[in-house]
Design an enzyme around this catalytic site. Structure first.
Site, PDB file in Angstrom:
ATOM      1  N   LEU B 227       1.140  -0.982   0.047  1.00  0.00           N
ATOM      2  CA  LEU B 227       0.200  -0.236   0.141  1.00  0.00           C
ATOM      3  C   LEU B 227       0.831   1.223  -0.285  1.00  0.00           C
ATOM      4  O   LEU B 227       2.097   1.382   0.645  1.00  0.00           O
ATOM      5  CB  LEU B 227      -0.766   0.063   0.996  1.00  0.00           C
ATOM      6  CG  LEU B 227      -1.969   1.090   1.776  1.00  0.00           C
ATOM      7  CD1 LEU B 227      -3.214   0.966   0.331  1.00  0.00           C
ATOM      8  CD2 LEU B 227      -2.651   1.683   2.542  1.00  0.00           C
ATOM      9  N   ASP B 228       0.549   2.044  -0.984  1.00  0.00           N
ATOM     10  CA  ASP B 228       0.874   3.932  -1.020  1.00  0.00           C
ATOM     11  C   ASP B 228       2.738   3.287  -1.241  1.00  0.00           C
ATOM     12  O   ASP B 228       3.309   4.793  -0.415  1.00  0.00           O
ATOM     13  CB  ASP B 228       0.493   4.122   0.744  1.00  0.00           C
ATOM     14  CG  ASP B 228      -0.827   4.704   0.106  1.00  0.00           C
ATOM     15  OD1 ASP B 228      -1.501   4.417  -0.716  1.00  0.00           O
ATOM     16  OD2 ASP B 228      -0.772   4.787   1.375  1.00  0.00           O
ATOM     17  N   ASP B 229       2.911   2.474  -1.495  1.00  0.00           N
ATOM     18  CA  ASP B 229       4.324   2.379  -1.680  1.00  0.00           C
ATOM     19  C   ASP B 229       5.184   2.001  -3.322  1.00  0.00           C
ATOM     20  O   ASP B 229       6.325   1.931  -3.655  1.00  0.00           O
ATOM     21  CB  ASP B 229       4.796   0.561  -1.369  1.00  0.00           C
ATOM     22  CG  ASP B 229       6.039   1.218  -0.459  1.00  0.00           C
ATOM     23  OD1 ASP B 229       6.561   2.106   0.041  1.00  0.00           O
ATOM     24  OD2 ASP B 229       7.213   0.022  -0.453  1.00  0.00           O
TER      25      ASP B 229
END
Lengths: 284, 284, 284, 284
Positions: B227-229
């Site tokens: 996530l969000d990486d």
């Protein structure tokens, strides 16, 4: 340029008529208000006020003002601080090996842009002594060796005490101050070389490069025991691209670091910053 | 406005004479280069190249170019992609209830600023259907109910397949796509409402307010399983102060979100972005 | 940090296969290209190229490169310049009474951020001599008195000649150089304290305050005979509000001035700037 | 979200105790102050104040407040305006053929971000009628033909009168309003597509490109008879490079234009802007 002013910073529980009450108190004593800023934190039921008025012509003598302000704060159930714009705080600058923030601050102090005195610079390395010599500022080297950090901190505390220092500025001082240090001397501003809360801790530029960010930042904040978690005063950013290596981030970062730190320090020195609930109100 | 061009994106191990080799190949086929950008990642020993040349007058017919480019890439031991500027990708926009990014993208697509087709908009809520109707874009509501996320994702995958979608844009789609989804459809751009890596995950504006930051940001990035990486394409920021409540951060954030997303999408559509080592080179 | 490189800047009429031709020439001589940037000015039919390659391993000896490049440029009907990254130009800094840009440049030169030598600082006032002494840089005061400007300029030209100066930087030198001066020494960069073309000429901050702008700027540009009209290299801005008096604009302006000038100078020194048609291409 | 408030804007000659006087007046009537901002223009001897307090619980009934405020202003020898935050002004939007600002404003009005009503949109071209239809806003086309400008202006004035318009917003209305028009209707905000005072007048992007600037801007300002010379409310900028053609400046400019206009309009509608001496105080 301008004559001295009195600066009142007050925090108290919110209730009606506070602006009128405080401004009325100033007016009743003959004060001519130059700036008046207020903020209400509705969630916490707090009222913050910063009022600045001419010292000249004020009805109370300078030495009586702190006592009178204390009585005012007590009446309102809050806390107050009073400062005089011509009192230039004594600021110690702590550095390691990097010169950019130090030189910038020394120059801004000399030019009058930062209303402060610099009684001494403290470093854990001898490298920056020549810059201090150029500006006629005493330089003390307090090495921090493995296992001897407590001793180094004790020495620094003695120096701060001896030189009657009001504020310590960590201008790329690459050491973490212990909780014990901060208990004894709590007025500390740091510049962290990232856009907090991103990249807390060590080597933020390396980690920023690894992550491939397109903007880097710097954060000037008050120091608290939890690392890089204190109230933020100012943040600045710079754009980066895939062409920038870590050393380019470091280079670009220097410009954004010194700007954030200088702005934050000026705001602090002009008493435009108030801390509450782990955050700041900046009346700029 | 301008005639069609061929865009080559190539990544291969670095070695001498690559620029000459690739530019020579284009020239040998009669190509007139409009833009040529290169980047060497010295640490990884990688060479990245983006070259754009006029399709008209090029020696190879359009349909033969991909095969020829494949042979070039193989000779250089790398990977290559070739695109034609007049091929407008089919982009599905996924939304939830917030309209600001959706409306912005639909308007930019119509105005020609974003060279793409929008065969459909998918949402887990029916709220934004009227905006799509205004722009004549099909809208499909795929609710995501507790325990039925896998089914919803399967439906979305079918829709993407059925509409021959090339790219999915999460324009404030407040759902996390599973790893399984991304394995089957991996070309996804997301707008995250924080300055990553700060405030990954849920409610970044609330946490930014809590932390008392002085700048908020938005990050447009490719979506990966973590996530969000994913690789960051574009980041934008907006200034905030103690006067701003969470709702003000959200309001200011909308402007910075839609700008970051629109810029990132335009860069992607014009094939100015190359991904390598979890990061992007943006040839802007 | 990195070994020396050769930097070629070439402007010639646009025609097909130029990138291949030039890159091929480098490769044929065994050059390993680090950076290659091109720009086509379609309106003027001009092609601009900046190519940087490793000096080490290049087939031509250093002293033979300029002649070979000249031949290349002639073959292409254009003009070329060749530089070596380890040749640090000799830069004279001209100042008046304000220290912020001077100190910044001296510090950046010392730190290696600006690859240049500073053989002397010239001023029409004696005030800044101590800063130069701190950095071990010769300081020459050349007063400019009414009616004696031509004599002062003649003295400055002699100094530039005597010290074999390659570039003059006007770091808040509050004098206008005559056309005659520029004919004899044309390599001059100036920092103007406004967002050009707004507020050309004298007292830009006063006029910006009068106009009530919300942003102020600084512009670093090459100097031409027409005042404040030379090719722009870099522009920076700072926000202002109604609370800012003229002196605040001046203070905020100092930060944006020194940043614009330092960035422009670094770009120039790294040969990332090319001038054409009264404007610049900046390959950053 | 929040209940209605009373907003007082007052300008009067500066004298001691004004803050106390005005805040005291509010408090004496039982008003609970939410925001209080003041500014002293020392040069002109003027005091500006903006105070906002809760309508609920205030001692004077809504309809009596304007009269009471008028008396207060007269007592202080100044001018005052009073507004209620739940009175949403009637705003006419004037456009030509470009849709970006119009669509942005209509969306912000619908979302509640701009507290205003839009009784009609006026254009000299029919192109944008469909956008207005989508948002359910009446659209009137008033063509401006050679030699018939006075008639067109008369028609517009009638429309503004008929729809009881409080404010006209020129959202890329590519016509200059005459002095006669402004005498009859003076509440007008314009967005100019340059960083004023640079590039006043026609075709600023073309001229910015010619000049080779590195930043372009947009300026939202009140309209006065002298073209592009009215009090500035907000300015925004965008970076450009040599790679940007005029059409790229226009494209990038659209984003900065709509942002400057939306911000300025919000500030105006929330009564955060005060005009004095040809400039604005923006209490943000």
């Amino acid at each position: 340029m301008s004559s001295a002013s009195v600066i009142l910073q007050l925090i108290c529980p919110d209730r009606p008529a506070l602006v009128s009450d405080i401004a009325g108190w100033v007016a009743a004593n003959g004060g001519n208000i130059r700036h008046a800023d207020h903020h209400t934190d509705a969630g916490a039921g707090l009222f913050l006020s910063r009022i600045e008025w001419d010292l000249q012509g004020f009805g109370l003598p300078r030495e009586a003002i702190p006592v009178a302000v204390k009585a005012l704060a007590e009446r309102l159930g809050g806390d107050a601080q009073v400062h005089f714009s011509d009192d230039h705080p004594r600021v110690a600058i702590l550095v390691s090996k990097q010169s950019h923030c130090l030189l910038d601050l020394l120059w801004r102090a000399r030019s009058g842009e930062l209303p402060m005195q610099v009684p001494l610079v403290i470093s854990n390395h001898p490298d920056l002594e020549p810059y201090c010599a150029d500006f006629g500022v005493p330089f003390v080297c307090v090495p921090v060796t493995t296992g001897k950090k407590a001793e180094a901190e004790a020495t620094i505390l003695e120096l701060l005490d001896e030189h009657q220092v009001d504020l310590a500025v960590l201008a790329k001082y690459m050491q973490v101050l212990s909780g014990g240090f901060l208990e004894r001397f709590s007025e500390v501003i740091n510049i962290h070389h990232s856009f907090l809360p991103a990249f807390k801790g060590a080597q933020p530029y390396h980690r920023a490069w690894e992550r491939g960010v397109k903007l880097i930042g710097a954060t000037a904040h008050y120091v608290t025991e939890e690392l890089d978690d204190g109230p933020i005063i100012e943040q600045t950013i710079a754009t980066v691209s895939h062409r920038d290596e870590v050393e380019d981030l470091i280079r670009k970062g220097r410009d954004t670091e010194r700007l954030a730190l200088a702005r934050a320090l000026r705001l602090h020195l002009r008493r435009q910053v108030m801390v509450y609930r782990g955050r700041t109100a900046v009346f700029a």
